[in-house]
Design a protein around this motif. Sequence first.
Motif, PDB file in Angstrom:
ATOM      1  N   ARG A   7       0.851  -1.188   0.000  1.00 38.23           N
ATOM      2  CA  ARG A   7       0.000   0.000   0.000  1.00 38.23           C
ATOM      3  C   ARG A   7       0.889   1.241   0.000  1.00 38.23           C
ATOM      4  NH1 ARG A   7      -0.453  -2.465   4.730  1.00 38.23           N
ATOM      5  NH2 ARG A   7      -2.418  -3.418   4.114  1.00 38.23           N
ATOM      6  N   LEU A   8       0.300   2.352  -0.378  1.00 48.86           N
ATOM      7  CA  LEU A   8       1.011   3.629  -0.374  1.00 48.86           C
ATOM      8  C   LEU A   8       0.580   4.450   0.833  1.00 48.86           C
ATOM      9  CD1 LEU A   8       0.741   4.700  -4.137  1.00 48.86           C
ATOM     10  CD2 LEU A   8       2.570   3.411  -3.013  1.00 48.86           C
ATOM     11  N   THR A   9       1.458   5.329   1.272  1.00 47.27           N
ATOM     12  CA  THR A   9       1.110   6.243   2.353  1.00 47.27           C
ATOM     13  C   THR A   9       0.185   7.325   1.817  1.00 47.27           C
ATOM     14  OG1 THR A   9       2.957   7.761   1.942  1.00 47.27           O
ATOM     15  CG2 THR A   9       3.385   5.847   3.383  1.00 47.27           C
ATOM     16  N   SER A  10      -0.453   8.039   2.704  1.00 46.98           N
ATOM     17  CA  SER A  10      -1.353   9.109   2.282  1.00 46.98           C
ATOM     18  C   SER A  10      -0.593  10.201   1.525  1.00 46.98           C
ATOM     19  CB  SER A  10      -2.071   9.707   3.494  1.00 46.98           C
ATOM     20  OG  SER A  10      -1.138  10.199   4.445  1.00 46.98           O
ATOM     21  N   GLU A  11       0.657  10.448   1.929  1.00 54.02           N
ATOM     22  CA  GLU A  11       1.467  11.449   1.222  1.00 54.02           C
ATOM     23  C   GLU A  11       1.801  10.978  -0.190  1.00 54.02           C
ATOM     24  OE1 GLU A  11       2.126  10.279   4.223  1.00 54.02           O
ATOM     25  OE2 GLU A  11       1.789  12.014   5.529  1.00 54.02           O
ATOM     26  N   GLN A  12       2.133   9.697  -0.332  1.00 49.05           N
ATOM     27  CA  GLN A  12       2.431   9.159  -1.655  1.00 49.05           C
ATOM     28  C   GLN A  12       1.195   9.164  -2.549  1.00 49.05           C
ATOM     29  OE1 GLN A  12       3.961   5.384  -0.325  1.00 49.05           O
ATOM     30  NE2 GLN A  12       6.106   5.998  -0.616  1.00 49.05           N
ATOM     31  N   ARG A  65      -7.088  10.382  -6.508  1.00 50.46           N
ATOM     32  CA  ARG A  65      -6.586   9.708  -5.310  1.00 50.46           C
ATOM     33  C   ARG A  65      -6.938   8.224  -5.328  1.00 50.46           C
ATOM     34  NH1 ARG A  65      -9.024  14.607  -1.859  1.00 50.46           N
ATOM     35  NH2 ARG A  65      -7.238  16.051  -1.911  1.00 50.46           N
ATOM     36  N   GLU A 121      -4.282   5.320  -5.085  1.00 49.45           N
ATOM     37  CA  GLU A 121      -4.302   4.372  -3.977  1.00 49.45           C
ATOM     38  C   GLU A 121      -4.234   2.931  -4.473  1.00 49.45           C
ATOM     39  OE1 GLU A 121      -7.209   3.094  -0.202  1.00 49.45           O
ATOM     40  OE2 GLU A 121      -7.743   4.778  -1.523  1.00 49.45           O
TER      41      GLU A 121
END
Length: 214
Positions: free
Chosen positions: A131-136, A202, A206
Amino acid sequence: MAMGLYLPDVIYDQNIPVFIRQETSSALLDMLNNRIKKESLNRYSHVYPFGMLTNCFDLDRHSTRRAQLVNYIYDFKNKYKSSPATCPSESELLDGWNKLQVALQWSNLYCADSVDLKLRSLGFGTTPPLRLTSEQIELMAEVEHNRWNMEKLLLGYSKPTPEEEEKCKDNAVRKEYKTKRFVHTDIRPYYQLDEGTKEYDRCISECLPLIAEQ
């Protein structure tokens, strides 16, 4: 194809038929003519490609499946207002894909083709992250919108003028400007988008790890 799209204006203004032999794909013209067939106001309405191969040489099952998943993700977002966690069955992917216009299929293919590059830009190699971070996600959402901006600009769309922007507050006018005049109100920097539109960028960002697994 390029020669057929840059003829003197009088050719298009007088609706003179132009036939272009294409060996592989007419995708560019398909996207330019992404409209209801009965609409007469279209610069390239009388440009006709012919001679294409059934399958474009640069497509394979791998890239097509990724594009089908991109389409599924957007559909899932529309229905459930969230991002899917898993890839659906083959039949479900095909069902949604076969309902799409060819122009939208190619738009999803272009999006899918950018997945590996986006993940590499974040420092990931051949193995995608879980998974990606919210910033990524936010960073990749801006990247995706920039990619989409270029896709539309290359296809001949333009950003609305201030006067057109005001008129396009009416939904019917906005649709007319997009389909008939190639003016798209979402062609703008990411930070100027409304939150609802950003959510789609987004969502697809995501799901980059999910798409990369295919």
